[in-house]
Design a protein around this motif. Structure first.
Motif, PDB file in Angstrom:
ATOM      1  N   ARG A  73      12.688  -5.576  -1.116  1.00  0.00           N
ATOM      2  CA  ARG A  73      12.361  -5.208   0.268  1.00  0.00           C
ATOM      3  C   ARG A  73      12.051  -6.490   1.019  1.00  0.00           C
ATOM      4  NH1 ARG A  73      10.132   0.064   2.367  1.00  0.00           N
ATOM      5  NH2 ARG A  73       9.038  -0.463   4.287  1.00  0.00           N
TER       6      ARG A  73
ATOM      7  N   ALA B  80      11.078  -8.349   4.546  1.00  0.00           N
ATOM      8  CA  ALA B  80      10.633  -8.256   5.947  1.00  0.00           C
ATOM      9  C   ALA B  80      11.241  -9.448   6.682  1.00  0.00           C
ATOM     10  CB  ALA B  80       9.111  -8.300   6.019  1.00  0.00           C
TER      11      ALA B  80
ATOM     12  N   CYS C 244      -0.639   0.615  11.615  1.00  0.00           N
ATOM     13  CA  CYS C 244       0.354  -0.172  10.876  1.00  0.00           C
ATOM     14  C   CYS C 244      -0.261  -1.109   9.824  1.00  0.00           C
ATOM     15  CB  CYS C 244       1.203  -0.994  11.832  1.00  0.00           C
ATOM     16  SG  CYS C 244       2.564  -1.809  10.966  1.00  0.00           S
TER      17      CYS C 244
ATOM     18  N   HIS D 270       1.520  -3.543   8.492  1.00  0.00           N
ATOM     19  CA  HIS D 270       2.267  -4.809   8.608  1.00  0.00           C
ATOM     20  C   HIS D 270       2.847  -5.256   7.268  1.00  0.00           C
ATOM     21  CE1 HIS D 270       0.662  -5.085  12.669  1.00  0.00           C
ATOM     22  NE2 HIS D 270      -0.521  -4.800  12.151  1.00  0.00           N
ATOM     23  N   GLU D 271       3.301  -4.280   6.462  1.00  0.00           N
ATOM     24  CA  GLU D 271       3.888  -4.571   5.144  1.00  0.00           C
ATOM     25  C   GLU D 271       2.954  -5.432   4.282  1.00  0.00           C
ATOM     26  OE1 GLU D 271       6.844  -3.346   3.927  1.00  0.00           O
ATOM     27  OE2 GLU D 271       7.233  -2.197   5.754  1.00  0.00           O
TER      28      GLU D 271
ATOM     29  N   GLU E 114       1.228  -7.959   5.085  1.00  0.00           N
ATOM     30  CA  GLU E 114       1.310  -9.401   5.349  1.00  0.00           C
ATOM     31  C   GLU E 114       0.009  -9.929   5.950  1.00  0.00           C
ATOM     32  OE1 GLU E 114       4.665 -10.947   7.341  1.00  0.00           O
ATOM     33  OE2 GLU E 114       6.090  -9.874   6.087  1.00  0.00           O
TER      34      GLU E 114
ATOM     35  N   THR F 179      13.278  -4.725   6.409  1.00  0.00           N
ATOM     36  CA  THR F 179      12.204  -4.170   7.202  1.00  0.00           C
ATOM     37  C   THR F 179      11.608  -5.260   8.095  1.00  0.00           C
ATOM     38  OG1 THR F 179      10.103  -2.936   7.036  1.00  0.00           O
ATOM     39  CG2 THR F 179      10.575  -4.450   5.236  1.00  0.00           C
TER      40      THR F 179
ATOM     41  N   ARG G  14       8.935  -7.552  -3.167  1.00  0.00           N
ATOM     42  CA  ARG G  14       8.999  -7.701  -1.717  1.00  0.00           C
ATOM     43  C   ARG G  14       9.108  -9.172  -1.350  1.00  0.00           C
ATOM     44  NH1 ARG G  14       6.494  -3.464   1.280  1.00  0.00           N
ATOM     45  NH2 ARG G  14       6.269  -1.686  -0.084  1.00  0.00           N
TER      46      ARG G  14
ATOM     47  N   THR H 242       8.071 -11.521   2.060  1.00  0.00           N
ATOM     48  CA  THR H 242       7.402 -11.455   3.365  1.00  0.00           C
ATOM     49  C   THR H 242       8.251 -12.164   4.423  1.00  0.00           C
ATOM     50  OG1 THR H 242       6.210 -13.527   3.034  1.00  0.00           O
ATOM     51  CG2 THR H 242       5.146 -11.531   2.218  1.00  0.00           C
TER      52      THR H 242
ATOM     53  N   LEU I  74       2.730  -4.430  -2.541  1.00  0.00           N
ATOM     54  CA  LEU I  74       2.362  -4.233  -1.129  1.00  0.00           C
ATOM     55  C   LEU I  74       0.879  -4.479  -0.886  1.00  0.00           C
ATOM     56  CD1 LEU I  74       2.755  -3.060   1.806  1.00  0.00           C
ATOM     57  CD2 LEU I  74       2.378  -0.797   0.814  1.00  0.00           C
TER      58      LEU I  74
END
Ligand code: SAM
Length: 311
Positions: A17, A19, A31, A33-34, A36, A66, A250, A252, A261
């Motif tokens: 994933r 971002a 939110c 913000h994933e 981050e 994303t 993931r 960032t 996450l």
């Protein structure tokens, strides 16, 4: 087919994933913000493509793009066209800019979209998305355009909140009519805002009405089928089974590999690595993977870690 990476908890890594930006055109009140922490730079097209290629060489099969809001990246179609062809490429978007871009993204190689839409009522939608930019009509036009461009199956992402829980039956109907998959997401209330709707009760009702239930490999998420509608329920909070079946790494928006996450204390900066170097970092990130909600961590410590990830 390359071998798949497996972490020390026996979990395969089949998904990546990325971002692409911390920027967003909406201000959703909840939110995460994933996960981050104050990103300062934006990952380059070259780096994002190199990570995806290195991951594909290590057996990753699906890529989720994303943000922030990925449609704010002017080079998005270029970027997608440089991704490995053997990956299933999907995008999560708020849909505001989707009508304009769906066709070109499909041509570039995008397979599917998830559209985040927490209410079908204009006023409530605007309130959840934090202001004037939350224009429901644009999102609906985006969903239509994505459908015409063949970016399906389209998923509608709905975070279950107090504000929208009464709308869920209407949303099921909306998705059934358009052939969309409804994805009901439990709120990760990292800031203790108290906005969560009662997803447990909603799932109980779905289970009672469903013609059949399927369990997905990823996170062992449940999918309910009812009268031609398909509803997936995503409940990560305190869910050891969810974490035990996590198949993701993931990246960032400022170019760090993020094994979970909910943690920000084990990131790996890609820096200026080439594809060979990135491969080594992905292997290192896989070694750092551990279930967030697992039997070895006291709940209190987990809550503290989640709190610091949200800052
Ligand atoms: N801007 C894009 C969008 O709206 O889909 C991509 C980024 S957004 C962070 C990705 C997904 O995370 C959305 O479906 C959003 O609803 C979900 N999300 C954000 N914060 C969340 C939270 N605190 N709990 C659960 N889901 C959340």
């Amino acid at each position: 087919m390359p071998d798949v990476m497996v972490d020390s908890f026996g979990r395969k890594v089949t998904g990546l994933r990325i971002a692409l930006t911390p920027r967003c055109n909406l201000r959703c009140i909840y939110c995460h913000h994933e996960g981050e922490v104050k990103p300062v730079r934006e990952i380059s097209l070259e780096m994002a493509a190199s990570v995806a290629h290195a991951a594909a060489d290590l057996g990753v099969r699906s890529l989720k793009i994303t943000g922030g809001e990925p449609l704010l990246r002017m080079d998005l179609a270029d970027l997608i066209s440089q991704m490995p062809r053997n990956l299933d490429i999907s995008l999560t978007t708020n849909g505001i800019l989707l009508a304009e871009q769906a066709g070109s993204l499909a041509k570039a190689g995008l397979d599917r979209v998830n559209v985040s839409l927490d209410s079908l009522r204009p006023k409530i939608y605007r309130a959840i998305t934090g202001g004037k930019a939350g224009d429901l009509e644009r999102v609906l036009a985006g969903i239509d355009a994505a459908s015409i461009a063949g970016l399906g199956p389209i998923k509608l992402n709905v975070v279950v909140l107090k504000e929208n829980e009464a709308e869920i039956p209407h949303m099921i109907e909306f998705c059934r009519e358009r052939g969309l998959i409804l994805q009901l997401i439990e709120l990760l209330d990292l800031q203790g805002l108290g906005l969560s709707g009662n997803i447990e009760e909603i799932e109980r009702r779905l289970a009672a009405r469903a013609d059949s239930v399927r369990i997905r490999e990823m996170h062992r998420r449940k999918k309910y089928f009812l009268d031609g509608a398909e509803v997936e329920v995503v409940r990560p909070m305190d869910n050891t089974e969810f974490c035990a079946n996590c198949t993701r790494l993931r990246v960032t928006s400022d170019g760090k590999i993020k094994p979970c996450l909910l943690r920000s204390d084990n990131l790996i900066d890609i820096g200026t690595c080439d594809r060979g170097g990135i491969r080594e970092l992905l292997i290192e990130a896989n070694q750092r993977r551990e279930p967030f909600f697992g039997k070895d961590r006291p709940k209190r410590e987990r809550a503290d870690a989640a709190g610091s990830a949200a800052k």
